[in-house]
Design a protein around this motif. Structure first.
Motif, PDB file in Angstrom:
ATOM      1  N   GLU A 116      10.503  37.749  31.477  1.00 18.36           N
ATOM      2  CA  GLU A 116       9.931  38.370  32.681  1.00 18.36           C
ATOM      3  C   GLU A 116      11.243  38.585  33.836  1.00 18.36           C
ATOM      4  O   GLU A 116      11.218  39.586  34.689  1.00 18.36           O
ATOM      5  N   LEU A 117      11.897  37.612  33.834  1.00 16.17           N
ATOM      6  CA  LEU A 117      13.200  37.812  34.835  1.00 16.17           C
ATOM      7  C   LEU A 117      14.034  39.065  34.530  1.00 16.17           C
ATOM      8  O   LEU A 117      14.534  39.641  35.071  1.00 16.17           O
ATOM      9  N   ALA A 118      14.340  39.242  32.933  1.00 16.38           N
ATOM     10  CA  ALA A 118      15.067  40.161  32.449  1.00 16.38           C
ATOM     11  C   ALA A 118      14.566  41.510  32.925  1.00 16.38           C
ATOM     12  O   ALA A 118      15.191  42.559  33.380  1.00 16.38           O
ATOM     13  N   ALA A 119      13.157  41.755  32.840  1.00 13.16           N
ATOM     14  CA  ALA A 119      12.551  43.048  33.272  1.00 13.16           C
ATOM     15  C   ALA A 119      12.714  43.177  34.555  1.00 13.16           C
ATOM     16  O   ALA A 119      12.747  44.272  35.017  1.00 13.16           O
ATOM     17  N   LEU A 120      12.824  42.075  35.542  1.00 12.62           N
ATOM     18  CA  LEU A 120      12.751  42.303  37.061  1.00 12.62           C
ATOM     19  C   LEU A 120      14.289  42.864  37.344  1.00 12.62           C
ATOM     20  O   LEU A 120      14.309  43.535  38.410  1.00 12.62           O
ATOM     21  N   HIS A 121      15.178  42.387  36.637  1.00 16.53           N
ATOM     22  CA  HIS A 121      16.693  42.816  36.883  1.00 16.53           C
ATOM     23  C   HIS A 121      17.372  43.899  36.220  1.00 16.53           C
ATOM     24  O   HIS A 121      18.406  44.275  36.302  1.00 16.53           O
ATOM     25  N   VAL A 122      16.634  44.168  35.187  1.00 17.90           N
ATOM     26  CA  VAL A 122      17.170  45.471  34.165  1.00 17.90           C
ATOM     27  C   VAL A 122      17.688  46.595  34.976  1.00 17.90           C
ATOM     28  O   VAL A 122      18.604  47.287  34.503  1.00 17.90           O
ATOM     29  N   ASP A 123      16.894  46.913  35.938  1.00 22.81           N
ATOM     30  CA  ASP A 123      17.394  48.257  36.574  1.00 22.81           C
ATOM     31  C   ASP A 123      18.155  48.244  37.915  1.00 22.81           C
ATOM     32  O   ASP A 123      18.595  49.022  38.619  1.00 22.81           O
ATOM     33  N   PRO A 174      23.451  43.888  37.294  1.00 23.50           N
ATOM     34  CA  PRO A 174      22.419  42.940  36.884  1.00 23.50           C
ATOM     35  C   PRO A 174      22.766  41.663  36.890  1.00 23.50           C
ATOM     36  O   PRO A 174      22.138  40.517  37.226  1.00 23.50           O
ATOM     37  N   SER A 175      24.118  41.305  36.719  1.00 20.70           N
ATOM     38  CA  SER A 175      24.822  39.861  36.639  1.00 20.70           C
ATOM     39  C   SER A 175      24.669  39.331  38.087  1.00 20.70           C
ATOM     40  O   SER A 175      24.206  38.116  38.388  1.00 20.70           O
TER      41      SER A 175
END
Length: 246
Positions: A10-17, A21-22
């Motif tokens: 879920e976190l990855a989906a929030l920050h992927v765009d 991202p790092s």
């Protein structure tokens, strides 16, 4: 899917765009911690762990804490990667947990770091030796353990970073991948290549020479690398091997 894995996805989906991202993940992690801490994210780009890149640093202690580990080649982040385990040091004055990296512990304390915690995205045992991987490090200006809830927050964020890193192309193929790398650290790898060529040594030996010279001159390894690449500095040659000490 486990709860921790679900949280990471879920976190990855929030920050992927996000453009970076790092930095976005590190900022998010720091904001969610119950205690005031600084947070850094490090990537080991080779299996020998000789080349590490600081991807992001948030808070007054993080940039120095990350730089010290890269400059010295030791510290909780390196231990976490080598042993594929979480490294928790609630008091840097305690000599037992810092026995493998006394120089880092001493210099970290001198810069106000009193406790540090490193969580690695690689936790499965592997008898083939060290592997590349991500570590998220937390730095505090006072001793004391990190609460379990905060540890789970850091763990979810470092696993989210791992998911995102695996999802993007190799650096150079896409601007999204390039966002994972800091230009200030790219110059270290350029300098390593130049030193390797000049001295006919491996990349790991070249990086060790760069670190040793930076430590002797009491300068940051990035600043020294910039001088090597852009100002033509030639480091002293390696000493010849001692035949009496095989």
């Amino acid at each position: 899917m486990t709860a921790s894995r679900k949280a990471a996805v879920e976190l990855a989906a929030l920050h992927v765009d996000r453009p970076d991202p790092s930095s976005s993940l590190v900022h998010s992690c720091r904001a969610e911690l119950r205690y005031v801490c600084s947070v850094g994210l490090t990537l080991a780009v080779d299996a020998a762990l000789a080349q590490r890149v600081s991807l992001a640093a948030e808070g007054p202690l993080a940039r120095r804490g990350e730089a010290l580990q890269i400059n010295l080649g030791e510290g909780p982040c390196v231990e976490a990667l080598k042993e594929r385990r979480t490294v928790l040091v609630p008091d840097l004055d305690d000599p037992y947990p810092t026995v493998g990296w006394p120089v880092y512990a001493q210099q970290a304390r001198a810069h106000g770091i009193r406790a540090t915690f490193a969580l690695c995205a690689l936790l499965e045992p592997d008898h083939s030796g060290p592997q590349p991987g991500l570590v998220m490090s937390v730095y505090r200006d006072r001793p004391g353990p990190l609460p379990h809830k905060d540890l789970e927050t850091v763990r979810a964020h470092v696993h989210a970073a791992d998911i995102l890193l695996l999802a993007v192309p190799r650096p150079g193929e896409n601007t999204a991948a390039d966002a994972w790398f800091l230009h200030s650290d790219a110059v270290v790898h350029q300098a390593t290549g130049m030193i390797s060529y000049r001295h006919h040594v491996t990349a790991g030996q070249a990086l060790a020479l760069l670190r040793a010279h930076a430590h002797a001159c009491q300068t940051d390894v990035r600043d020294l690398a910039h001088t090597v690449v852009h100002e033509g500095l030639h480091l002293p040659p390696l000493p010849p091997p001692d035949p009496t000490n095989p």
